[in-house]
Design a protein around this motif. Structure first.
Motif, PDB file in Angstrom:
ATOM      1  N   LEU A 187       0.810  -1.212   0.000  1.00 42.38           N
ATOM      2  CA  LEU A 187       0.000   0.000   0.000  1.00 42.38           C
ATOM      3  C   LEU A 187       0.848   1.269   0.000  1.00 42.38           C
ATOM      4  CD1 LEU A 187      -2.793  -1.067   2.526  1.00 42.38           C
ATOM      5  CD2 LEU A 187      -2.836  -1.143   0.025  1.00 42.38           C
ATOM      6  N   GLY A 188       2.080   1.180   0.483  1.00 43.54           N
ATOM      7  CA  GLY A 188       2.960   2.344   0.441  1.00 43.54           C
ATOM      8  C   GLY A 188       3.180   2.836  -0.974  1.00 43.54           C
ATOM      9  N   GLY A 189       3.251   1.917  -1.918  1.00 41.32           N
ATOM     10  CA  GLY A 189       3.422   2.299  -3.317  1.00 41.32           C
ATOM     11  C   GLY A 189       2.211   3.039  -3.855  1.00 41.32           C
ATOM     12  N   VAL A 190       1.022   2.627  -3.420  1.00 43.85           N
ATOM     13  CA  VAL A 190      -0.203   3.317  -3.829  1.00 43.85           C
ATOM     14  C   VAL A 190      -0.186   4.754  -3.319  1.00 43.85           C
ATOM     15  CG1 VAL A 190      -2.712   3.361  -3.605  1.00 43.85           C
ATOM     16  CG2 VAL A 190      -1.527   1.168  -3.884  1.00 43.85           C
ATOM     17  N   VAL A 191       0.161   4.932  -2.046  1.00 47.48           N
ATOM     18  CA  VAL A 191       0.191   6.267  -1.445  1.00 47.48           C
ATOM     19  C   VAL A 191       1.235   7.143  -2.133  1.00 47.48           C
ATOM     20  CG1 VAL A 191       0.640   7.570   0.664  1.00 47.48           C
ATOM     21  CG2 VAL A 191      -0.636   5.420   0.780  1.00 47.48           C
ATOM     22  N   ALA A 192       2.401   6.577  -2.433  1.00 51.17           N
ATOM     23  CA  ALA A 192       3.469   7.340  -3.082  1.00 51.17           C
ATOM     24  C   ALA A 192       3.029   7.830  -4.469  1.00 51.17           C
ATOM     25  CB  ALA A 192       4.730   6.496  -3.194  1.00 51.17           C
ATOM     26  N   ALA A 193       2.372   6.951  -5.234  1.00 52.68           N
ATOM     27  CA  ALA A 193       1.902   7.338  -6.573  1.00 52.68           C
ATOM     28  C   ALA A 193       0.856   8.447  -6.470  1.00 52.68           C
ATOM     29  CB  ALA A 193       1.319   6.124  -7.291  1.00 52.68           C
ATOM     30  N   TYR A 194      -0.051   8.319  -5.508  1.00 52.49           N
ATOM     31  CA  TYR A 194      -1.089   9.341  -5.335  1.00 52.49           C
ATOM     32  C   TYR A 194      -0.474  10.678  -4.936  1.00 52.49           C
ATOM     33  CZ  TYR A 194      -5.127  11.815  -3.420  1.00 52.49           C
ATOM     34  OH  TYR A 194      -6.087  12.752  -3.153  1.00 52.49           O
ATOM     35  N   ALA A 195       0.448  10.660  -3.977  1.00 51.72           N
ATOM     36  CA  ALA A 195       1.050  11.903  -3.497  1.00 51.72           C
ATOM     37  C   ALA A 195       1.815  12.620  -4.606  1.00 51.72           C
ATOM     38  CB  ALA A 195       1.984  11.599  -2.324  1.00 51.72           C
ATOM     39  N   LEU A 196       2.589  11.863  -5.384  1.00 55.83           N
ATOM     40  CA  LEU A 196       3.338  12.480  -6.478  1.00 55.83           C
ATOM     41  C   LEU A 196       2.391  13.021  -7.545  1.00 55.83           C
ATOM     42  CD1 LEU A 196       5.951  13.210  -7.857  1.00 55.83           C
ATOM     43  CD2 LEU A 196       6.116  10.862  -8.726  1.00 55.83           C
ATOM     44  N   ALA A 197       1.317  12.290  -7.817  1.00 52.20           N
ATOM     45  CA  ALA A 197       0.341  12.745  -8.800  1.00 52.20           C
ATOM     46  C   ALA A 197      -0.292  14.068  -8.371  1.00 52.20           C
ATOM     47  CB  ALA A 197      -0.738  11.678  -9.005  1.00 52.20           C
ATOM     48  N   LYS A 198      -0.614  14.205  -7.096  1.00 51.78           N
ATOM     49  CA  LYS A 198      -1.209  15.449  -6.608  1.00 51.78           C
ATOM     50  C   LYS A 198      -0.213  16.609  -6.709  1.00 51.78           C
ATOM     51  CE  LYS A 198      -4.745  15.911  -5.274  1.00 51.78           C
ATOM     52  NZ  LYS A 198      -5.997  16.198  -6.032  1.00 51.78           N
ATOM     53  N   LEU A 199       1.056  16.341  -6.425  1.00 48.66           N
ATOM     54  CA  LEU A 199       2.069  17.389  -6.556  1.00 48.66           C
ATOM     55  C   LEU A 199       2.185  17.855  -8.005  1.00 48.66           C
ATOM     56  CD1 LEU A 199       4.908  16.052  -4.217  1.00 48.66           C
ATOM     57  CD2 LEU A 199       3.476  18.072  -3.845  1.00 48.66           C
ATOM     58  N   LEU A 200       2.169  16.919  -8.924  1.00 44.42           N
ATOM     59  CA  LEU A 200       2.246  17.269 -10.343  1.00 44.42           C
ATOM     60  C   LEU A 200       1.012  18.043 -10.783  1.00 44.42           C
ATOM     61  CD1 LEU A 200       3.699  13.906 -11.689  1.00 44.42           C
ATOM     62  CD2 LEU A 200       4.850  16.138 -11.761  1.00 44.42           C
ATOM     63  N   GLU A 201      -0.138  17.663 -10.254  1.00 44.83           N
ATOM     64  CA  GLU A 201      -1.378  18.370 -10.577  1.00 44.83           C
ATOM     65  C   GLU A 201      -1.300  19.829 -10.112  1.00 44.83           C
ATOM     66  OE1 GLU A 201      -6.120  17.505 -10.022  1.00 44.83           O
ATOM     67  OE2 GLU A 201      -4.826  17.203  -8.284  1.00 44.83           O
ATOM     68  N   GLN A 202      -0.820  20.032  -8.883  1.00 48.87           N
ATOM     69  CA  GLN A 202      -0.714  21.389  -8.360  1.00 48.87           C
ATOM     70  C   GLN A 202       0.353  22.201  -9.100  1.00 48.87           C
ATOM     71  OE1 GLN A 202      -2.835  22.729  -6.083  1.00 48.87           O
ATOM     72  NE2 GLN A 202      -3.886  20.769  -6.327  1.00 48.87           N
ATOM     73  N   GLY A 203       1.365  21.511  -9.606  1.00 48.00           N
ATOM     74  CA  GLY A 203       2.444  22.202 -10.320  1.00 48.00           C
ATOM     75  C   GLY A 203       2.295  22.140 -11.825  1.00 48.00           C
ATOM     76  N   ASP A 204       1.078  22.071 -12.308  1.00 43.55           N
ATOM     77  CA  ASP A 204       0.801  21.925 -13.745  1.00 43.55           C
ATOM     78  C   ASP A 204       1.577  22.944 -14.577  1.00 43.55           C
ATOM     79  OD1 ASP A 204      -0.418  21.135 -16.148  1.00 43.55           O
ATOM     80  OD2 ASP A 204      -2.128  22.481 -15.839  1.00 43.55           O
ATOM     81  N   HIS A 205       1.385  24.222 -14.298  1.00 42.37           N
ATOM     82  CA  HIS A 205       2.027  25.279 -15.089  1.00 42.37           C
ATOM     83  C   HIS A 205       3.534  25.325 -14.836  1.00 42.37           C
ATOM     84  CE1 HIS A 205      -1.597  27.327 -16.738  1.00 42.37           C
ATOM     85  NE2 HIS A 205      -2.177  26.738 -15.695  1.00 42.37           N
ATOM     86  N   SER A 206       3.937  25.082 -13.595  1.00 44.14           N
ATOM     87  CA  SER A 206       5.369  25.136 -13.275  1.00 44.14           C
ATOM     88  C   SER A 206       6.146  24.053 -14.017  1.00 44.14           C
ATOM     89  CB  SER A 206       5.580  24.985 -11.770  1.00 44.14           C
ATOM     90  OG  SER A 206       4.966  26.042 -11.061  1.00 44.14           O
ATOM     91  N   VAL A 207       5.602  22.847 -14.051  1.00 44.80           N
ATOM     92  CA  VAL A 207       6.260  21.747 -14.767  1.00 44.80           C
ATOM     93  C   VAL A 207       6.322  22.051 -16.261  1.00 44.80           C
ATOM     94  CG1 VAL A 207       6.077  19.302 -15.390  1.00 44.80           C
ATOM     95  CG2 VAL A 207       5.636  20.028 -13.036  1.00 44.80           C
ATOM     96  N   PHE A 208       5.249  22.627 -16.797  1.00 39.38           N
ATOM     97  CA  PHE A 208       5.218  22.962 -18.221  1.00 39.38           C
ATOM     98  C   PHE A 208       6.310  23.971 -18.548  1.00 39.38           C
ATOM     99  CE2 PHE A 208       3.024  24.903 -22.011  1.00 39.38           C
ATOM    100  CZ  PHE A 208       3.038  23.759 -22.798  1.00 39.38           C
TER     101      PHE A 208
END
Length: 252
Positions: A187-208
């Motif tokens: 389950l740690g892998g599930v949480v890690a994927a979710y957390a990173l996905a949320k960070l990328l979502e919040q940083g949409d414009h910054s990553v671009f």
């Protein structure tokens, strides 16, 4: 009802109260203004649409793997999870084709079976089959209801509690060992994927901007979020390998 199940029931009840009685949470202004709006071959918002394909791949792969598992509650919950990935891929693709509130409601409803299957699996893996079924049923009820509340009132809190509370639950369950006979999902892998996905979502414009306009955070969010299927796939593969080895040993 054992202590684990009672604790889970209390946590769900408290979350429901918080969602119903908490302050109104509005959706972010300009939510639909994603960073990457480039078209390709006539497809609008191409990368945000096409980056949903990993969900579909994970769903198809998972449904094929589920067929090799013996009957049981976890198999049923896994099937719900992987069907949900296919539904989420379709609904998210429709939303990103032409983002607006109506299609966003469809997108969020498409995520509900994913959450229901995944949270049910996590609970069944650490607590009991009965608790896993209760959890999946509660999410299948809560999810569409929270989307309806947001559509009618603009209050995003019930949906946020479902998402955030669900991951807090998975994180807490990850601290416990699998129960005897369970799949042993990491389950740690599930949480890690979710957390990173949320960070990328919040940083949409910054990553671009950081990638020089190559890819946006939201497109990468889809790819990373799809990786949450991997711990479930790995657990099934491990069970299949053990079953094959035992069958071979008996045959010898």
């Amino acid at each position: 009802m054992n202590r684990f199940e009672l604790t889970l029931l209390c946590a769900v009840a408290l979350s429901a109260v918080a969602a119903a009685c908490g302050p109104t949470v509005a959706q972010q202004a300009h939510y639909h203004g994603f960073a990457d709006q480039r078209a390709w071959a006539g497809l609008p918002n191409a990368l945000d649409v096409l980056s949903n394909l990993p969900f579909a791949v994970g769903g198809l792969w998972g449904l094929r793997a589920v067929q090799r598992q013996p009957p049981g509650v976890q198999r049923g919950l896994a099937a719900l999870f992987f069907v949900g990935l296919l539904v989420a891929a379709l609904c998210s693709g429709i939303y990103h084709w032409q983002p607006d509130d109506a299609r966003l409601a469809l997108d969020r409803c498409g995520m509900v079976p994913v959450f229901a299957g995944l949270l049910g699996l996590a609970v069944a893996d650490r607590s009991s089959d009965r608790a896993g079924l209760w959890t999946a049923g509660a999410v299948l009820l809560w999810g569409p209801l929270s989307v309806a509340v947001w559509s009618a009132t603009g209050n995003l809190l019930p949906w946020a509690v479902l998402q955030g509370g669900g991951m807090v639950l998975v994180l807490g369950l990850a601290l416990y060992p699998p129960r005897p006979g369970a799949w042993g999902i990491r389950l740690g892998g599930v949480v890690a994927a979710y957390a990173l996905a949320k960070l990328l979502e919040q940083g949409d414009h910054s990553v671009f901007a950081w990638t020089g306009g190559v890819v946006s955070g939201h497109s990468l969010k889809h790819v990373v979020a799809a990786l949450a299927a991997w711990p479930v796939l790995a657990a099934m593969a491990s069970r299949t390998a053990v079953g094959t080895a035992r069958h071979t040993a008996v045959a010898d």
